[in-house]
Motif scaffolding. Structure first.
Motif, mmCIF file in Angstrom:
data_model
loop_
_atom_site.group_PDB
_atom_site.id
_atom_site.type_symbol
_atom_site.label_atom_id
_atom_site.label_comp_id
_atom_site.label_asym_id
_atom_site.label_seq_id
_atom_site.Cartn_x
_atom_site.Cartn_y
_atom_site.Cartn_z
ATOM 1 N N ARG A 135 35.635 37.510 43.669
ATOM 2 C CA ARG A 135 35.399 38.882 43.450
ATOM 3 C C ARG A 135 35.675 39.650 44.927
ATOM 4 O O ARG A 135 35.116 39.362 45.827
ATOM 5 N N ALA A 136 36.434 40.849 44.648
ATOM 6 C CA ALA A 136 36.626 41.621 46.029
ATOM 7 C C ALA A 136 35.366 42.522 46.483
ATOM 8 O O ALA A 136 34.565 42.911 45.691
ATOM 9 N N ILE A 137 35.390 42.460 47.593
ATOM 10 C CA ILE A 137 34.162 43.450 48.204
ATOM 11 C C ILE A 137 34.848 44.702 48.836
ATOM 12 O O ILE A 137 35.824 44.577 49.856
ATOM 13 N N LEU A 138 34.879 45.953 48.192
ATOM 14 C CA LEU A 138 35.338 47.198 48.695
ATOM 15 C C LEU A 138 34.268 47.803 49.285
ATOM 16 O O LEU A 138 33.188 47.746 48.974
ATOM 17 N N PRO A 139 34.673 48.679 50.213
ATOM 18 C CA PRO A 139 33.568 49.886 50.640
ATOM 19 C C PRO A 139 33.060 50.484 49.640
ATOM 20 O O PRO A 139 33.799 50.788 48.706
ATOM 21 N N GLY A 140 31.887 51.090 49.612
ATOM 22 C CA GLY A 140 31.394 51.889 48.739
ATOM 23 C C GLY A 140 32.468 53.223 48.589
ATOM 24 O O GLY A 140 32.519 53.720 49.745
ATOM 25 N N LEU A 141 32.569 53.436 47.350
ATOM 26 C CA LEU A 141 33.382 54.641 47.265
ATOM 27 C C LEU A 141 32.703 56.010 47.477
ATOM 28 O O LEU A 141 31.628 56.037 47.251
ATOM 29 N N VAL A 142 33.699 57.053 48.007
ATOM 30 C CA VAL A 142 33.208 58.089 48.378
ATOM 31 C C VAL A 142 33.778 59.254 47.447
ATOM 32 O O VAL A 142 35.003 59.199 47.282
ATOM 33 N N VAL A 148 29.578 37.546 51.431
ATOM 34 C CA VAL A 148 30.646 36.690 51.618
ATOM 35 C C VAL A 148 31.768 36.783 50.397
ATOM 36 O O VAL A 148 31.309 37.019 49.313
ATOM 37 N N SER A 149 33.069 36.702 50.756
ATOM 38 C CA SER A 149 34.080 36.898 49.569
ATOM 39 C C SER A 149 35.523 36.405 50.194
ATOM 40 O O SER A 149 35.591 36.546 51.417
ATOM 41 N N ARG A 150 36.261 35.713 49.297
ATOM 42 C CA ARG A 150 37.380 35.432 49.768
ATOM 43 C C ARG A 150 38.490 36.653 49.973
ATOM 44 O O ARG A 150 39.525 36.553 50.297
ATOM 45 N N ARG A 151 37.931 38.057 49.366
ATOM 46 C CA ARG A 151 38.704 39.124 49.406
ATOM 47 C C ARG A 151 38.109 40.397 49.583
ATOM 48 O O ARG A 151 37.370 41.229 48.952
ATOM 49 N N VAL A 152 37.690 40.356 51.050
ATOM 50 C CA VAL A 152 37.081 41.386 51.579
ATOM 51 C C VAL A 152 37.971 42.899 51.974
ATOM 52 O O VAL A 152 38.998 42.413 52.586
ATOM 53 N N VAL A 153 37.914 43.784 51.548
ATOM 54 C CA VAL A 153 38.725 44.951 51.781
ATOM 55 C C VAL A 153 38.350 45.635 52.967
ATOM 56 O O VAL A 153 37.337 46.456 52.961
ATOM 57 N N THR A 154 39.198 45.428 54.234
ATOM 58 C CA THR A 154 38.761 45.990 55.375
ATOM 59 C C THR A 154 39.686 47.010 55.727
ATOM 60 O O THR A 154 41.065 47.117 55.223
#
Ligand SMILES: [Zn+2]
Length: 451
Positions: free
Chosen positions: A51-58, A7-13
């Motif tokens: 804290r932002a949740i971004l997709p795992g980087l590639v 959970v986060s207030r800043r999920v990067v979809t």
């Protein structure tokens, strides 16, 4: 612990940044729901607040050097640095390791070497060298996501450059696989001529090195590749674009409908020739870091989409090979290692130019995943994707210090710099692989296979 909610207030979809809960069942994302829809029972909840949740980087451009030159880097240390930097998937370049990944036997040797040693997932590009045309389709069948070649001597034993003639022998095979060909686009002619003219110059000056690798070398190589792309109809990818002079022709090629994509690297977007000190060979790489004005044009290339994405070209070596005592740009190893700091480097530069975290997720996760053929599972926070996440404190600053680098040799041109954004945790398929400076659990990274 098979059901989890992140959970986060800043999920990067892919649709943008918003408050959300990512529901995870074992290794995959089940759903992305609003925060008030988190099931009250059965889920282990991780609330990351602001804290932002971004997709795992590639990162589709990494030199792991293993097997064969593991004293330069190696699977344990490269994937540890990757986890610390927010990366959950690396694609290894076919050179620097021994044997180079130019045959199926070499690919199998790499699979054996990587077993049980990786903290993030990985894949390996196959190499196209002067004499392995007949290995190309077998490598594709054995699972490589694409191929890499050099139009100039790569400066390392075990991997050869290809001439135009050798490339013409390889391209029908590459085209038949449907996989991309990644090209180090510098031609030797302009570099040899420039270097000859600099025989008596001061090679501890960065400007000498820069003059020895002129824009023209990149421009001519890219022109050659675009014409071959037109002729042989394969997927062309230009690695580590440094010269902004090539942007107009690349833009035109895309408009024409050619299957061409382009990457650049954090060092070209952060450093500039004007500020590289005398003898500072830590900043040597090829193609070279160019002027400040050139750097700003590369940012414009990212903005208008001519440059598709950003990869590290993480290319470490033992410290002695950087020849720091002599500070000689001619003899020092060219390569910059940055897996553990690439996200903060990019955020520092991108945020001050008005870019957002969704831009970073596109450049550092979904687009490189597309090139590497893992885009149905990696690079996005969306249902069905691997539960790969970075928890990123985007407003916090930190100073780059050796203990934050985590790769084998803590050598870096960025030591002492203050950067924006701290990677707090990295999750690989639902499991924490980096958390507040530690690497919990056993290495669970595995090879990503197409299909
Ligand atoms: Zn490279």
């Amino acid at each position: 612990m098979s059901l989890q909610a992140f959970v986060s207030r800043r999920v990067v979809t892919p649709e943008g940044i918003r408050p959300a809960a990512i529901l995870v069942d074992a290794e995959r994302i089940q759903a992305v729901v609003s925060v008030d829809q988190v099931p009250t029972e059965g889920y282990e909840i991780h609330d990351f607040g602001d804290r932002a949740i971004l997709p795992g980087l590639v990162d589709s451009h990494v030199h792991i050097n293993d097997p064969g030159r593991a004293e330069w880097e190696g699977f344990e240390t490269a994937t540890r640095a990757a986890a610390a930097g927010g990366y959950t998937m690396l694609v290894d370049m076919p050179l620097n390791c021994l044997p180079a990944t130019t045959t199926v036997a070499a690919l199998e040797a790499k699979r054996v070497a990587a077993g049980g040693r990786c903290r993030v997932d990985w894949a390996a590009w196959g190499g196209v060298v002067h004499d392995n045309q007949n290995d190309i389709e077998a490598l594709a069948a054995a699972g490589v996501p694409g191929f890499k070649c050099f139009l100039i001597n790569p400066g390392i034993d075990g991997f050869t450059m290809v001439t135009e003639q050798q490339l013409r022998a390889a391209l029908p095979h590459v085209a038949r696989t449907g996989l991309p060909l990644l090209v180090h686009a510098e031609l030797p002619g302009p570099i040899d001529r420039a270097t000859d003219a600099l025989a008596d110059a001061d090679w501890s000056c960065y400007s000498t090195y820069l003059q020895s690798r002129p824009d023209q070398a990149e421009l001519e190589a890219i022109r050659l590749m675009l014409s071959l792309c037109r002729e042989y109809n394969f997927r062309l990818h230009i690695v580590h674009l440094s010269s902004s002079m090539a942007l107009a022709e690349l833009r035109a090629a895309r408009l024409e409908g050619l299957a061409v994509s382009v990457e650049t690297c954090p060092h070209y977007l952060h450093l500039s020739a004007e500020t590289i000190p005398h003898g500072a060979t830590l900043s040597k790489c090829a193609p070279p870091i160019r002027s400040r004005e050139n750097r700003e044009r590369l940012w414009e290339g990212l903005r208008d989409g001519t440059i598709d994405f950003v990869v590290t070209d993480h290319s470490p070596c033992p410290p002695a090979m950087k020849r720091l005592n002599e500070g000689n740009f001619r003899t020092a190893w060219g390569g910059i290692a940055s897996l553990s700091v690439a996200l903060p480097l990019m955020w520092t530069e991108a945020s001050r130019r008005g870019f957002t975290l969704p831009d970073l997720a596109r450049w550092m996760a979904s687009e490189p995943a597309r090139l590497a053929g893992c885009d149905s599972r990696k690079g996005k926070i969306a249902p069905g994707y691997d539960a790969d996440f970075v928890v990123f404190d985007s407003d916090r600053e930190f100073v780059v210090a050796e203990e934050r680098l985590h790769y084998r040799h803590p050598v870096s041109p960025y030591l002492g710099e203050t950067l924006r954004g701290v990677v707090r945790a990295t999750y690989l398929r639902g499991n924490p692989v980096f958390a507040d400076g530690n690497f919990p659990g056993e290495p669970i990274g595995r090879e990503y296979r197409r299909g």
